[in-house]
Enzyme design. Sequence first.
Site: not given
Ligand code: ADP
Length: 416
Positions: A26, A109, A198, A227-228, A259, A300, A302, A402
Amino acid sequence: MTAVTTDPTSGGSRSMNDAHRVLVLNSGSSSVKYQLLDMRDRSRLATGLVERIGESSSRLVHTPLKGGEPRERAGRIADHEEALRAAAEELAADGLGLDSPELAAIGHRVVHGGLKFSEPTVITDEVLKEIERLVPVAPLHNPANITGIRTAQALRPDLPQVAVFDTAFHTTMPEHAARYAIDVETADAHRIRRYGFHGTSHAYVSRRTAELLGRPVAELNMIVLHLGNGASASAVAGGRCVETSMGLTPLEGLVMGTRSGDVDPAVTFHLKRVAGMSTDEIDTLLNKRSGLVGLCGDNDMREIRRRVDEGDERAALAFDIYIHRLKKYVGAYSAVLGRVDAVVFTAGVGENSAPVREAALAGLEGFGLAVDADRNAVRSGEPRLISPEDARVAVAVVPTDEELEIAGQTFELVHN
Ligand code: ADP
């Protein structure tokens, strides 16, 4: 394919069928993530990340997964070629060198496949040219993917290289969902339409959800919420995508980490005419300084939840805007599908944030949607149901993967 390669360890020759490893790459603009998988049991042999390529602070972290500690290299890695060579050296140090006859293929990817690529595709010169032709609609992503492919081809010119496109799963969207209501000639001249991204995750998660429910995917209508840091929703009917929230680029749709998701396009003219911003500045604002980070300074989830629990009003408003948008999409996609059998949460936020899952579906009992508080509170890396026992619509958490999906699609293509 029955290509024959020479096996230096046995001195004889072996058919492609003995090769069972797939390297997944990737390649981003300044990073390369890689995973080596053994497709006999779909296990990971090693993973790694090279970041800040081209800077003096480049870093490679390599993790062998069958014994051994993670290893790190610091110091400038000039370009993607050097990055991939460094990754290859780390793999070789674990006895997993890319020159091994056990390597069946490299799966890449590729973010934008346009309308042409609806399936994983063995990369030929013609395919690479087409990925290049798509650079104007994916200026941030496709050039990095092309560099990754060229570099991998130089390392192993004899090996099949496969492109797995982020857009592929969405090519089944009907025209009325994929077209923007703008002048048709202008749109067609510049390939402006909704492509969606995605897709590898939406495809994998919708199949895994059908397995979790013990029902054929062909019978199921579902809403998948990826939801990432980037986030997208899709409506999947009988295993085929019929609608998704990202559009020409990954900017459209849900509120994301950085975004904006949906905004009135006139916001951009306003920023240009009234605020005097350049196109590049507006691009950066909407892609990198908006979403959760723009609303409250954090992306983030969290950290945002921690601040909400402490009574921070900006964080609370950011959370509410995020949830409101999500709920609108669940409602809209329920209407698009007519009947919903499952709503599925996946990716970093979807898999881990119980408060997001609870809030997103709160008040939707009229749609048959409910979340059981105890089930929602369980932390697990396994696919699981979080709806109550007698729920009309299944609500599930299904971890995405993925890389495994890219490896699986790649292997299937080259193995026969
Ligand atoms: P990407 O692949 O789009 O970079 P991910 O699918 O790895 O992202 O998601 C990352 C996001 O997941 C972080 O920015 C955070 O907001 C959220 N995240 C990760 N762990 C936790 C958790 N334990 N509780 C809440 N949100 C979390």
